[in-house]
Structure formats: structure tokens, C-alpha cells
Write a protein that holds these residues in place. Structure first.
Motif, PDB file in Angstrom:
ATOM      1  N   LEU A  25       3.375  44.336  76.742  1.00  0.00           N
ATOM      2  CA  LEU A  25       3.377  45.553  77.554  1.00  0.00           C
ATOM      3  C   LEU A  25       3.899  46.743  76.758  1.00  0.00           C
ATOM      4  CD1 LEU A  25       3.035  47.129  80.152  1.00  0.00           C
ATOM      5  CD2 LEU A  25       5.243  46.237  80.924  1.00  0.00           C
ATOM      6  N   GLN A  26       4.979  46.540  76.026  1.00  0.00           N
ATOM      7  CA  GLN A  26       5.510  47.641  75.221  1.00  0.00           C
ATOM      8  C   GLN A  26       4.502  48.078  74.162  1.00  0.00           C
ATOM      9  OE1 GLN A  26       8.192  49.318  76.088  1.00  0.00           O
ATOM     10  NE2 GLN A  26       8.388  47.885  77.795  1.00  0.00           N
ATOM     11  N   ALA A  27       3.785  47.106  73.586  1.00  0.00           N
ATOM     12  CA  ALA A  27       2.760  47.448  72.597  1.00  0.00           C
ATOM     13  C   ALA A  27       1.620  48.217  73.250  1.00  0.00           C
ATOM     14  CB  ALA A  27       2.238  46.177  71.927  1.00  0.00           C
ATOM     15  N   LYS A  28       1.264  47.819  74.473  1.00  0.00           N
ATOM     16  CA  LYS A  28       0.187  48.504  75.184  1.00  0.00           C
ATOM     17  C   LYS A  28       0.570  49.946  75.486  1.00  0.00           C
ATOM     18  CE  LYS A  28      -3.522  48.650  78.004  1.00  0.00           C
ATOM     19  NZ  LYS A  28      -4.624  47.776  78.353  1.00  0.00           N
ATOM     20  N   VAL A  29       1.776  50.134  76.015  1.00  0.00           N
ATOM     21  CA  VAL A  29       2.226  51.492  76.327  1.00  0.00           C
ATOM     22  C   VAL A  29       2.323  52.328  75.054  1.00  0.00           C
ATOM     23  CG1 VAL A  29       4.150  52.857  77.228  1.00  0.00           C
ATOM     24  CG2 VAL A  29       3.427  50.773  78.421  1.00  0.00           C
ATOM     25  N   ALA A  30       2.827  51.720  73.967  1.00  0.00           N
ATOM     26  CA  ALA A  30       2.943  52.451  72.702  1.00  0.00           C
ATOM     27  C   ALA A  30       1.569  52.876  72.196  1.00  0.00           C
ATOM     28  CB  ALA A  30       3.651  51.586  71.659  1.00  0.00           C
ATOM     29  N   ALA A  31       0.581  51.986  72.320  1.00  0.00           N
ATOM     30  CA  ALA A  31      -0.769  52.331  71.882  1.00  0.00           C
ATOM     31  C   ALA A  31      -1.344  53.468  72.717  1.00  0.00           C
ATOM     32  CB  ALA A  31      -1.675  51.099  71.960  1.00  0.00           C
ATOM     33  N   ARG A  32      -1.067  53.446  74.025  1.00  0.00           N
ATOM     34  CA  ARG A  32      -1.572  54.512  74.885  1.00  0.00           C
ATOM     35  C   ARG A  32      -0.852  55.834  74.616  1.00  0.00           C
ATOM     36  NH1 ARG A  32      -4.849  53.365  79.133  1.00  0.00           N
ATOM     37  NH2 ARG A  32      -6.037  51.456  78.737  1.00  0.00           N
ATOM     38  N   LEU A  33       0.423  55.773  74.299  1.00  0.00           N
ATOM     39  CA  LEU A  33       1.133  56.996  73.929  1.00  0.00           C
ATOM     40  C   LEU A  33       0.597  57.567  72.620  1.00  0.00           C
ATOM     41  CD1 LEU A  33       4.773  56.005  74.932  1.00  0.00           C
ATOM     42  CD2 LEU A  33       3.368  57.773  76.008  1.00  0.00           C
ATOM     43  N   THR A  34       0.202  56.682  71.711  1.00  0.00           N
ATOM     44  CA  THR A  34      -0.419  57.152  70.471  1.00  0.00           C
ATOM     45  C   THR A  34      -1.718  57.874  70.767  1.00  0.00           C
ATOM     46  OG1 THR A  34       0.604  55.403  69.162  1.00  0.00           O
ATOM     47  CG2 THR A  34      -1.382  56.431  68.256  1.00  0.00           C
ATOM     48  N   ALA A  83      -2.679  72.144  85.527  1.00  0.00           N
ATOM     49  CA  ALA A  83      -3.396  71.003  86.090  1.00  0.00           C
ATOM     50  C   ALA A  83      -4.490  70.532  85.133  1.00  0.00           C
ATOM     51  CB  ALA A  83      -4.000  71.367  87.440  1.00  0.00           C
ATOM     52  N   LEU A  84      -5.175  71.466  84.501  1.00  0.00           N
ATOM     53  CA  LEU A  84      -6.215  71.095  83.549  1.00  0.00           C
ATOM     54  C   LEU A  84      -5.603  70.417  82.328  1.00  0.00           C
ATOM     55  CD1 LEU A  84      -9.148  71.025  82.686  1.00  0.00           C
ATOM     56  CD2 LEU A  84      -8.908  73.380  81.864  1.00  0.00           C
ATOM     57  N   ALA A  85      -4.453  70.906  81.863  1.00  0.00           N
ATOM     58  CA  ALA A  85      -3.775  70.264  80.740  1.00  0.00           C
ATOM     59  C   ALA A  85      -3.388  68.835  81.094  1.00  0.00           C
ATOM     60  CB  ALA A  85      -2.534  71.062  80.342  1.00  0.00           C
ATOM     61  N   ALA A  86      -2.906  68.606  82.320  1.00  0.00           N
ATOM     62  CA  ALA A  86      -2.578  67.242  82.750  1.00  0.00           C
ATOM     63  C   ALA A  86      -3.828  66.388  82.841  1.00  0.00           C
ATOM     64  CB  ALA A  86      -1.858  67.282  84.096  1.00  0.00           C
ATOM     65  N   ALA A  87      -4.933  66.977  83.285  1.00  0.00           N
ATOM     66  CA  ALA A  87      -6.192  66.232  83.362  1.00  0.00           C
ATOM     67  C   ALA A  87      -6.670  65.819  81.978  1.00  0.00           C
ATOM     68  CB  ALA A  87      -7.256  67.064  84.070  1.00  0.00           C
ATOM     69  N   VAL A  88      -6.439  66.661  80.976  1.00  0.00           N
ATOM     70  CA  VAL A  88      -6.772  66.270  79.601  1.00  0.00           C
ATOM     71  C   VAL A  88      -6.020  65.006  79.224  1.00  0.00           C
ATOM     72  CG1 VAL A  88      -6.466  66.926  77.176  1.00  0.00           C
ATOM     73  CG2 VAL A  88      -7.438  68.563  78.800  1.00  0.00           C
ATOM     74  N   SER A  89      -4.729  64.965  79.538  1.00  0.00           N
ATOM     75  CA  SER A  89      -3.906  63.806  79.194  1.00  0.00           C
ATOM     76  C   SER A  89      -4.405  62.540  79.885  1.00  0.00           C
ATOM     77  CB  SER A  89      -2.456  64.089  79.558  1.00  0.00           C
ATOM     78  OG  SER A  89      -1.604  63.070  79.084  1.00  0.00           O
ATOM     79  N   TRP A  90      -4.672  62.626  81.182  1.00  0.00           N
ATOM     80  CA  TRP A  90      -5.123  61.437  81.911  1.00  0.00           C
ATOM     81  C   TRP A  90      -6.557  61.071  81.578  1.00  0.00           C
ATOM     82  CZ3 TRP A  90      -2.160  57.947  84.096  1.00  0.00           C
ATOM     83  CH2 TRP A  90      -0.848  58.297  84.386  1.00  0.00           C
ATOM     84  N   SER A  91      -7.378  62.034  81.195  1.00  0.00           N
ATOM     85  CA  SER A  91      -8.749  61.709  80.787  1.00  0.00           C
ATOM     86  C   SER A  91      -8.758  60.846  79.532  1.00  0.00           C
ATOM     87  CB  SER A  91      -9.547  62.994  80.551  1.00  0.00           C
ATOM     88  OG  SER A  91      -9.791  63.673  81.767  1.00  0.00           O
ATOM     89  N   LYS A  92      -7.830  61.094  78.618  1.00  0.00           N
ATOM     90  CA  LYS A  92      -7.729  60.241  77.427  1.00  0.00           C
ATOM     91  C   LYS A  92      -7.411  58.804  77.825  1.00  0.00           C
ATOM     92  CE  LYS A  92      -4.844  63.285  75.647  1.00  0.00           C
ATOM     93  NZ  LYS A  92      -3.857  63.939  74.750  1.00  0.00           N
ATOM     94  N   GLN A  93      -6.594  58.627  78.859  1.00  0.00           N
ATOM     95  CA  GLN A  93      -6.275  57.289  79.346  1.00  0.00           C
ATOM     96  C   GLN A  93      -7.481  56.654  80.037  1.00  0.00           C
ATOM     97  OE1 GLN A  93      -3.290  55.848  78.533  1.00  0.00           O
ATOM     98  NE2 GLN A  93      -3.065  57.749  77.363  1.00  0.00           N
ATOM     99  N   ASN A  94      -8.228  57.454  80.797  1.00  0.00           N
ATOM    100  CA  ASN A  94      -9.432  56.930  81.443  1.00  0.00           C
ATOM    101  C   ASN A  94     -10.418  56.401  80.423  1.00  0.00           C
ATOM    102  OD1 ASN A  94      -9.765  59.346  84.219  1.00  0.00           O
ATOM    103  ND2 ASN A  94      -8.222  57.802  83.798  1.00  0.00           N
ATOM    104  N   LEU A  95     -10.591  57.140  79.335  1.00  0.00           N
ATOM    105  CA  LEU A  95     -11.510  56.696  78.287  1.00  0.00           C
ATOM    106  C   LEU A  95     -11.057  55.369  77.696  1.00  0.00           C
ATOM    107  CD1 LEU A  95     -12.086  60.123  76.513  1.00  0.00           C
ATOM    108  CD2 LEU A  95     -13.760  58.867  77.880  1.00  0.00           C
ATOM    109  N   ALA A  96      -9.750  55.213  77.494  1.00  0.00           N
ATOM    110  CA  ALA A  96      -9.235  53.956  76.961  1.00  0.00           C
ATOM    111  C   ALA A  96      -9.394  52.829  77.970  1.00  0.00           C
ATOM    112  CB  ALA A  96      -7.770  54.120  76.568  1.00  0.00           C
TER     113      ALA A  96
END
Length: 816
Positions: free
Chosen positions: A279-288, A302-315
Motif C-alpha cells: 500500500l505504501q508503495a502504491k501511494v508513493a507511486a501515485r504521488l510520483t 477547482a480546475l487545478a484540483a481536477a488536473v490532479s485527480w485526472s492524473k489518478q483517473n488515468l492511472a
């Protein structure tokens, strides 16, 4: 066993209506889908009710997993949290024990982990009960295909081996051309031996006795299993002890394989060895991943936050399946022997729960978002996989297949099917854009022959003698359209120009000339053939025999403004003439075409003189993204233009209107589509769809920050356009080739300042995009006067200076 769960990184939480909200926790080899109250309702429509639960593509493992304390099932969650790479639920106190549940799927593992963090105010022994119910089932066939899952699905067996529950399905379905299989799922806890275990037909925890949805006919709002189900169940019981005011985390692993029990056990052993570390490795990879393309938009947080979460959606939607047999199914009407085999496909999945496999449309639109997010490897892998499957299924014709399930079944997009040929036209652009952003000439070379065959197919195979436009279905799969489709025409012109660009870089003069000649012919005829000045819109299609213009107000009417063309080393934003584009875009902003959550897939009558009375006023996030990009291409970035649509997407992704906080849905609530949470679980759109990220990441990185690499030619252009009413936008760690860049753009009065720090070798064109007609008074580079170039585009007047990459360049422009 004794370890804390993840608490790093941003989170988004919701506490209302959890029983009706779906969630996904995904890795690249496995995922789980349930409801945010901690239950596992049947969900999905491809095989009705069977698309949720726990999966390791191309097979489903379990319908769900449930937990109890001292014989009492833990109640419904009181809050749900999305994190980077995991989800977490606050569960009610049960028999004196406080409970939090964490779900995640470690990347590279065919397993999902469930962590129960247990706390008590006083020391106490207790029993922990775990129910699991299997449904070993392939991603294809579906419930409505030939064959279907009532014929294909075999009964599961269940066993308790002293430590684990073991579920298996072995045999050959009684269907022509079916292959023998050996599938297995394993359930157990890290570092614990159960006091007892039992198996049977039930064991669905609090969802026993189950409500069964029929395989066909009238549906139910919510059910626990379906008429397709042939699973088995089991229960594990553990005797444990809690110390006072000390947390204990017990990790349960669900692992499996379509390669037999020994492979499933190997997956289990690897995943269950140290889930907390995983789990720690997963979170670290997502933070990277989050550390790439960091943006600051002070006037649009709000758009800046959406950029951040969109990167997570792609992953989340980066998926992989191995040992893939390519099987052309002719829209699910046949089940032939495999036409070929691929050891692996890796791609950007379309959406959960019903589209977690490979679509050309989603792959091609999402490619823009992947590049802006710096997720280059996924972009390249997806295009390689799509080309490889297409060549097998379509016998190297050059046509791109539309839809490939994770078992290798190609549902649609074969040579003898009419669509979706826009995907073939878009493929060369996808390859060219990856090449421009990465500078990866080896990737260009690997894909080059396929892109040549793409455009030869479009021009030589599909264009009829009556006109220059390829005949066939585009993205809109609807009746009543003419033979020629607008999106096909637009993307064919673009694809030819992209092929010409790559051909020139390789010294292939014959292909370059072929592509440029056909593109020029089409472009010269485009406005006359497609523009309807009395509406004003572009026709959706042209109908034979006289190429009559038809207008049904489909979203594809925006593609002439959304497409970017590369000619002679210069990016042209939009194919449409600016005067036409501004009228067409303004009409699309009216209530007939757009609503609270974006632009409709098909607009309605009442705002233009068109006579067509039909409408499908559903705000798909792809359509909204295309509109946002189209507006940006013509310099319309303000609150009533692009920002309206990017904020629509951000609302859906970040708020509580859709289902999972942080996840970009497929469709927003609209006049012709109610909110997913109000619909039966088997009749919903995707809770997380990758294509909407196009309308978040591309407008910010490419249009507002102005990042436009052409590294295939050794060039990087950074020509920001600060939106009206804003004074600054910035981004850092934006991946370009093998390096990164930081960009800060400021606008105050009559001064535009762009600062670029680049960490790669190339030629840099730095400057800004000013309003059309601006008069330049002075330009400096790092404080010194400098020669500059002015370039008028549809997005505005670009002012740029040329310098070398590899340091910090600040360009200041004073204009009136």
C-alpha cells in the motif's frame, strides 16, 4: 498484521447516499467494484449484474467479500474516502470494535487487498468472520451475445484448505470453439490461520439471502446476484485479541489467475506477503505521478484540483491482460476460433464497470491527457496494443478495431463492418502526438507502417468516386445519418497531415506527397461541403447522391474547431475558418446544446432554424471536453466560454453529484439522463470514464500554459494564453521528452510575461498568445531586447522568440 493504513496524499470524501454510490479501487492487473456503504450489489449491463465485484482481467473472481465481528456483520459505512491509489470506508462500531476498511489493488499483482483497522477502548478477545462468494467468469461472452454467459459460464467449486478459501472453475464451455480453461481464486489473511472454515452455496454476509436479478426481462433497482451466477461461497473465522486503545490492521487478500490454481497461489503469496508495504508503495507511486504536471491556477482552483485527480483517473484505468486470443465476433453474433494470439496487451481502459477494456476512441482521445500528464509509457503501450490487435483481426488492412475485450474478443470494428472509421483516421494523429511530446523516433518507426496503412485505407478503400470523403460510420452510431460523417472528414484531413509530418521526418517523399495531396484536396473542399451558414453549424453528415447536408446537432459538429493541424512545422489550431467557428461555438453554448454539466451529445431544436426535432440531451464528458478544447483553439478561454466547460467537468469529478469523489464520470445529469445514483445498478453509465480527462488536462497544459512540443523536429514551443480575468497560470515538472519544464505565464494590463525553465536539449520558441490584432511595442528575453516573430492563428496573435532549451528564459512582451 499490526500496521497503519495509508494516510498520505490528497483525499476526497462523501457521506451521503453511500448505498447508491459505486466505487472502484484499481490496479493495472486487478480491481474491485462495490457500493460506498461497503457492500457489493450486482451491477453492470454487459452481463447483467456481473460487472462488479473483484476482477483480474480477463476474469472475474468474486461477487464480493464481507466482514463480521463476533457473529454480527459489520454495518454500512458512514463515510467514504477516495485517496491516491486506494479507497477507505469508516464503518460503524460493531460489538465494541471501531472499524475502518481500506481497499487497494497493488500494481503488477493479480490481487486486491482489504485492510480492516480495528480499535477498542478496552482489551477484548473477538472473532472475525469473513464471507466470500465466487463468480469465476470471463469478461466475454456477455449476457446478450452469441453465445451468452448462461451457456458459457461453468459452475464454481469451493474448498477450505486449512488456511484459505479456494474457488475453481475448470473445464470447457459447451460452446463451439471454446477453449479449455482452469481459473482459480484464493482468499485468506496475512499472518493468520483461521480457527475454522466452511463452504457452500451461500456466504454473502449481510447480503444473504440474495435478491436475484433475472438474466433478462424487467430489471430490479438493486440485487445481490443474477441469473447468470454459478458461483460458490465460503466463510473463514479467526480468533483474535485487541489491546486497549491500540489499532490492529488485518489484511485480507483476494488473488486469482486464469492460468490455474498454482498460478493463483503464486499471486496470493506475492500479494499477501506484506500488504501494508504494498500500500505504501502504491501511494508513493501515485504521488510520483501527481508530482508530474503540477499546476497552479489561482483564479480557478477547482480546475487545478481536477488536473490532479485526472492524473489518478488515468492511472486507475491503466489496464493489462496477458495470453490474449484475438477472436473477431462480428458484434457478438459469432464465436470463431482465435485469429491470432498476443502475449500481452496494455492500454488505457475506457471506464468502470462496463468498459474496462480497450476502445480505440477512448485510447485516441485520452492520449492527449496522458501526454499532458506525462504518462508516456501508457500512451505508447496502448497504441502498440491497438495496432497489434487490429492487424490480427483485420488482416493488416489498416483499419483500426473499435472495441477489444480483455480476453481478446473483438466486438466491433472489423473490415466488413461500417464503423467506427473515425478511429482509423485518428490513429496517425495519436502516434504523431506521442512522437512530438516524447521525441521517441523508435516509437514513430515502429508505428509508421501501420499509420501509412491507416490513411491508405481511408483514402483508397473508403472514398467513393462521387466525392473525396471516406464513407462509413464515425463516432456517432445512429440511424438517419448520411454516408459521409463530419468527424471522419475532419480527422482524415488531420491524419493525412500527421502522416505527412512523420513521412518528411523519415525522408519518405512518396508518402509525404500522397498525404499532402489528399489533405489539400479535402481541405480546399471542406467549407463548401460542410458549412451551413443559415444555421450556423457544420453538417453532421452528407447524404448521397447529391451530398445533401444533414443536421441532427450531434456533438461531432464541434470537431472542425477541436482538431489541431500540423502543417510545415506550425500548429494550426482548428480547421474551421475563424468567422465560422465563432458562430458555431456560440450556438453550441445555448441551452439547446449545453446544460449545467456540459455539452449534450445531441442538441435539441429551438435555438436555430434547423428542422430536425430529435434530441439526446445528455452531457457526456467527452463531448464537454471536445467543446472545451474547441473553444480554446479559438482563444475563447473565459468564464462564459472554456472555463464554463472545464468547470462543469471539475464539478462532476470533485463534487457529490456523481458517484465516486475524484472520479470523472461518463455522463453528467442532464435533461435526458438522470443522475446515476437514481438509476438501477445494472442500467448506469460508467462511474469513471477516462475520456473526460481530455477536457481537463489538455486545455490547461496545452492551451493555457501553451506547451506545444515538436521534439521529433527538435523544437519546443511555449506560448501561453492567460484566460481573461486571470493574472497568472503556472505549471511545473511537465514532462517533455526525457526532461521536464516549468512554465509561469503572467498578464497585467498591456504586459505579458512568460518564464520557461527547461531541462532538455532542443530549440525553444517562448513567448505568449495575445488577443488577435494586438500591436507589439517591445519584446525582451531575460531583460534584453530581442528579435521576435509574430504569427496569427485562430487562437490569437502569437509572439515568440527563439532560443536554446536547457536554462531559464523569460520573455516579456508589451503590446496594445
Amino acid at each position: 498484521m499490526r500496521s497503519s493504513t495509508a494516510s498520505q496524499g490528497p483525499t476526497l470524501s462523501v457521506s451521503s447516499n453511500l448505498a447508491n454510490r459505486r466505487y472502484v479501487a484499481a490496479g493495472d492487473r486487478a480491481y474491485d467494484l462495490g457500493s460506498e456503504d461497503g457492500r457489493f450489489p450486482a451491477m453492470g449491463f454487459h452481463t447483467r449484474g456481473e460487472m462488479g465485484g473483484i476482477w483480474t482481467p480477463p476474469i472475474k473472481l468474486l461477487d464480493g467479500i464481507w466482514f463480521g465481528i463476533n457473529g454480527q456483520w459489520i454495518g454500512s459505512a458512514t463515510s467514504f474516502t477516495s485517496g491516491f491509489g486506494y479507497v477507505q470506508m469508516a464503518l460503524p462500531s460493531t460489538n465494541g470494535v471501531q472499524v475502518t476498511r481500506t481497499d487497494f489493488a497493488p500494481d503488477g499483482r493479480r490481487a486486491v487487498e482489504f485492510g480492516l483497522t480495528l480499535t477498542s477502548s478496552s482489551p477484548m478477545p473477538f472473532t472475525l468472520n469473513v464471507d466470500a462468494h465466487s463468480e469465476l467468469m470471463s469478461a466475454y461472452p456477455w449476457g446478450f451475445t452469441t453465445p451468452n454467459q448462461t451457456q458459457f459460464n461453468l459452475p464454481d467449486t469451493a474448498a477450505f484448505n486449512g488456511k484459505q478459501l479456494v474457488f475453481q472453475e475448470n473445464g470447457t464451455p459447451p460452446v463451439a470453439n471454446a477453449l479449455p480453461h482452469s481459473w482459480a481464486a484464493v482468499v485468506g489473511a496475512t499472518g493468520l490461520t483461521p480457527a475454522s472454515g466452511k463452504t457452500g452455496s451461500a456466504f454473502r454476509g449481510p447480503q444473504d439471502p440474495p435478491v436475484i436479478c433475472p438474466a433478462s426481462g424487467p430489471d430490479l433497482f438493486r440485487c445481490d446476484d443474477t441469473g447468470f451466477g454459478k458461483g460458490a461461497g465460503g466463510e473463514l473465522t479467526y480468533n483474535l485479541k485487541l489491546h486497549a486503545k491500540t489499532s490492529m490492521t488485518v489484511w485480507f487478500t483476494v488473488a486469482g489467475s486464469d492460468q490455474g490454481l498454482s498460478a493463483a497461489q503464486a499471486e496470493y503469496q506475492a500479494a499477501s506477503a506484506n500488504p501494508a508495504s504494498e500500500l505504501q508503495a502504491k501511494v508513493a507511486a501515485r504521488l510520483t505521478l501527481d508530482s508530474q504536471t503540477q499546476v497552479s491556477l489561482p483564479a480557478d482552483p477547482a480546475l487545478a484540483a481536477a488536473v490532479s485527480w485526472s492524473k489518478q483517473n488515468l492511472a486507475d484505468l491503466t489496464q493489462q491482460a496477458d495470453n490474449v486470443n484475438i477472436r473477431p465476433t462480428e458484434e457478438g453474433t459469432v464465436y470463431p476460433p482465435p485469429a491470432g494470439f498476443l502475449p500481452s496487451i496494455r492500454f488505457e481502459g475506457a471506464g468502470f464497470p462496463d468498459y474496462p477494456w480497450m476502445f480505440a476512441t477512448d485510447q485516441e482521445y485520452t492520449m492527449f491527457a496522458l501526454l499532458a500528464a506525462g504518462q508516456f509509457a501508457t500512451a505508447e503501450a496502448g497504441l502498440r496494443s491497438l495496432a497489434a490487435v487490429s492487424d490480427i483481426a483485420n488482416n493488416r488492412s489498416g483499419k483500426v478495431v473499435h472495441e477489444t475485450v480483455t480476453d481478446g474478443s473483438v466486438y466491433f470494428g472489423l473490415n466488413d463492418e461500417p464503423g467506427d472509421i473515425d478511429e482509423t483516421a485518428k490513429f496517425p494523429n495519436a502516434v504523431a502526438m506521442v512522437w512530438r511530446w516524447t521525441g521517441d523516433s523508435s516509437f514513430r518507426d515502429q508505428m509508421y507502417d501501420f499509420t501509412k496503412r491507416n490513411m491508405e485505407y481511408m483514402v483508397n478503400t473508403l472514398a467513393e468516386s462521387d466525392d473525396v470523403w471516406p464513407d462509413g460510420s464515425g463516432n456517432v452510431e445512429a440511424t438517419g445519418l448520411g454516408e459521409d460523417k463530419l468527424d471522419v472528414a475532419v480527422y482524415t484531413i488531420r491524419g493525412l497531415l500527421d502522416l505527412a509530418d512523420m513521412a518528411a521526418s523519415k525522408g519518405d517523399a512518396a508518402t509525404e506527397q500522397f498525404a499532402l495531396s489528399h489533405a489539400a484536396t479535402m481541405e480546399s473542399q471542406f467549407q463548401g461541403a460542410w458549412w451551413m451558414p443559415s444555421i450556423p453549424q457544420f453538417a453532421d453528415s452528407l447524404k448521397d447522391p447529391a451530398n445533401s447536408q444533414l443536421l441532427q446537432r450531434w456533438w461531432i459538429g464541434v470537431t472542425p474547431m477541436e482538431a489541431e493541424l500540423y502543417q510545415n512545422g506550425v500548429e494550426q489550431s482548428g480547421l474551421a475558418l475563424k468567422a465560422d467557428a465563432l458562430q458555431a461555438l456560440a450556438l453550441r453554448e445555448t441551452s439547446c446544446y449545453s446544460g449545467t454539466y456540459g455539452m449534450y451529445v445531441e442538441g435539441g431544436p429551438g435555438c436555430d432554424p434547423g428542422t430536425f426535432q430529435g434530441h439526446i440531451q445528455q452531457a457526456y464528458t467527452l463531448n464537454t471536453g471536445v467543446m472545451a478544447v474547441g473553444l480554446g483553439n479559438y482563444g475563447l478561454l473565459g468564464p462564459t466560454d472554456q472555463q464554463r466547460y472545464t468547470d462543469d467537468l471539475a464539478q462532476l469529478q470533485l463534487g457529490s453529484v456523481a458517484e465516486q469523489p475524484g472520479a470523472m464520470p461518463e455522463i453528467g445529469p442532464s435533461p435526458d439522463f438522470p443522475a446515476n445514483v437514481t438509476l438501477p445498478f445494472n442500467e448506469r453509465s460508467s462511474l469513471n470514464q477516462a475520456w473526460g480527462t481530455y477536457g481537463v488536462l489538455w486545455p490547461v497544459v496545452h492551451q493555457q500554459l501553451g506547451v506545444g512540443p515538436q521534439l521529433g523536429h527538435g523544437l519546443l514551443e511555449v506560448l501561453p494564453s492567460v484566460p481573461p480575468g486571470q493574472s497568472t497560470v503556472s505549471g511545473s515538472a511537465i514532462r517533455i521528452g526525457t526532461g521536464t519544464i516549468d512554465v509561469t505565464a503572467m498578464h497585467s494590463g498591456n504586459t505579458w510575461t512568460t518564464t520557461v525553465t527547461s531541462r532538455l536539449a532542443c530549440t525553444l520558441h517562448a513567448g505568449a498568445t495575445l488577443p488577435a490584432g494586438s500591436t507589439v511595442q517591445s519584446v525582451t528575453l531575460n531583460g534584453a531586447p530581442v528579435a521576435y516573430q509574430v504569427r496569427d492563428t485562430n487562437s490569437g496573435r502569437q509572439v515568440l522568440v527563439s532560443t536554446a532549451c536547457g536554462s531559464t528564459a523569460q520573455v516579456k512582451i508589451v503590446a496594445s
